[in-house]
Design a protein around this motif. Structure first.
Motif, PDB file in Angstrom:
ATOM      1  N   ASN B  93       0.810  -1.217   0.000  1.00  0.00           N
ATOM      2  CA  ASN B  93       0.000   0.000   0.000  1.00  0.00           C
ATOM      3  C   ASN B  93       0.837   1.257   0.000  1.00  0.00           C
ATOM      4  O   ASN B  93       0.309   2.347   0.129  1.00  0.00           O
ATOM      5  N   SER B  94       2.166   1.107  -0.131  1.00  0.00           N
ATOM      6  CA  SER B  94       3.024   2.266   0.101  1.00  0.00           C
ATOM      7  C   SER B  94       3.059   3.172  -1.118  1.00  0.00           C
ATOM      8  O   SER B  94       2.751   2.759  -2.233  1.00  0.00           O
ATOM      9  N   GLY B  95       3.417   4.420  -0.890  1.00  0.00           N
ATOM     10  CA  GLY B  95       3.509   5.346  -2.005  1.00  0.00           C
ATOM     11  C   GLY B  95       3.910   6.731  -1.547  1.00  0.00           C
ATOM     12  O   GLY B  95       3.981   7.005  -0.353  1.00  0.00           O
ATOM     13  N   PHE B  96       4.197   7.575  -2.546  1.00  0.00           N
ATOM     14  CA  PHE B  96       4.561   8.960  -2.226  1.00  0.00           C
ATOM     15  C   PHE B  96       3.311   9.816  -2.142  1.00  0.00           C
ATOM     16  O   PHE B  96       2.316   9.534  -2.792  1.00  0.00           O
ATOM     17  N   LEU B 141      -0.472   3.883   2.819  1.00  0.00           N
ATOM     18  CA  LEU B 141      -1.106   5.049   2.203  1.00  0.00           C
ATOM     19  C   LEU B 141      -2.573   4.761   1.942  1.00  0.00           C
ATOM     20  O   LEU B 141      -2.962   4.435   0.828  1.00  0.00           O
ATOM     21  N   GLN B 142      -3.388   4.871   2.991  1.00  0.00           N
ATOM     22  CA  GLN B 142      -4.806   4.587   2.809  1.00  0.00           C
ATOM     23  C   GLN B 142      -5.551   5.859   2.429  1.00  0.00           C
ATOM     24  O   GLN B 142      -6.068   5.962   1.338  1.00  0.00           O
ATOM     25  N   TRP B 147      -3.108  11.801   6.828  1.00  0.00           N
ATOM     26  CA  TRP B 147      -1.677  12.082   6.969  1.00  0.00           C
ATOM     27  C   TRP B 147      -1.410  13.573   6.929  1.00  0.00           C
ATOM     28  O   TRP B 147      -0.614  14.096   7.706  1.00  0.00           O
ATOM     29  N   ILE B 148      -2.093  14.267   5.992  1.00  0.00           N
ATOM     30  CA  ILE B 148      -1.891  15.711   5.896  1.00  0.00           C
ATOM     31  C   ILE B 148      -2.297  16.379   7.195  1.00  0.00           C
ATOM     32  O   ILE B 148      -1.582  17.213   7.744  1.00  0.00           O
TER      33      ILE B 148
END
Lengths: 119, 164
Positions: B93-96, B141-142, B147-148
């Motif tokens: 699920n990872s990402g930038f 990264l759901q 996160w923001i």
């Protein structure tokens, strides 16, 4: 100084903390094997650097304090230095990974999701 | 080199001095004097390497931020452990992602970089040249909104309070 001088409660607490720290670090290192790509793999070892290290240092504080019959907290300096320095290598590694990917002609320099292999 | 001047009593020199006493585990007069001399020498000789003066204020906010970060690091350790031991789907699920950023102070940004990278599950991946957008890599990264919100409210706002 023999081991028997450490009171039982300190012994127990320190052992539990050491085992917990070891398990956390082991899981973090297992992340190197189980996670799919370079960027995801960077997150695993951070566990050993933070909570894993924290548990080991707490165990050290407990044992040293029990032995010296006062509060010993020099270990906190280790935590300070690790937290201040290890992110630098992580960020460098991250930047290197991004530049290598750009070299592959993948994303013309832009850092954008998605990554290779992910939706 | 700038012209020689007496080092002012900054947080840096005080921290160095306390660090020396702590490392030697003593308050003996000899060590106190040695620590003072060393602190002054180090502060003077590294002044050229620290061209930017930082004026952190709101020490209380800094203490609060410290405990927030401590708590977040402990919590995200558990989360990342869950991801690593989880299913393949959970692991990929990872990402930038990009975060708009208002913090401008270099020391504040350096601290933010350390906080984000030291927290398992997020790694600092760069700041746009104009300094308005921060890129981070997130393991899980759901939803980007959470996160923001976390980074802007829990870290950036106290850092702006402290450094700006």
């Amino acid at each position: 100084m023999t081991v028997t001088e450490i009171p039982l409660w300190a012994d127990l607490a320190a052992s539990l903390l050491l085992v917990a720290g070891g398990i956390l670090t082991l899981i973090g290192s297992a992340g190197l094997l189980r996670l799919p790509d370079l960027f995801a793999r960077m997150h695993g070892p951070t566990m050993g650097n933070t909570l894993g290290l924290g548990c080991v240092l707490l165990a050290s504080i407990v044992v040293a304090s029990a032995l010296a019959h006062r509060f010993v907290f020099q270990e906190l300096i280790i935590a300070l230095f690790v937290v201040a320095t290890s992110p630098v290598t992580s960020i460098l590694l991250m930047r290197a990974g991004i530049y290598r990917r750009r070299g592959d002609g993948g994303t013309d320099g832009k850092v954008v999701a998605p990554l290779d292999g992910n939706a | 080199m700038k012209r020689w001047r007496w080092p002012s009593l900054t947080l840096f020199t005080v921290t160095l001095f306390l660090l020396w006493l702590l490392l030697n585990d003593t308050l003996a007069p000899g060590q106190v004097v040695l620590g003072l001399v060393l602190t002054i020498v180090v502060a003077l000789s590294t002044a050229a390497m620290r061209p930017l003066r930082s004026r952190p204020h709101h020490l209380l906010a800094a203490v609060r931020l410290f405990f927030i970060v401590l708590f977040d690091i402990a919590r995200s350790n558990i989360v990342v452990a869950g991801v690593i031991l989880g299913s393949v789907k959970r692991r990929s699920n990872s990402g930038f992602m990009k975060i708009p950023i208002d913090l401008r102070d270099p020391y504040g940004l350096a601290t933010l970089a350390c906080i984000i990278t030291a927290t398992p599950g997020t790694v600092w991946a760069g700041l746009s040249p104009d300094g308005h957008a921060l890129t981070i890599h997130v393991l899980d990264l759901q939803d980007e909104e959470t996160w923001i919100r976390t980074i802007k409210h829990r870290y950036e706002r106290p850092l702006m309070e402290i450094f700006e």
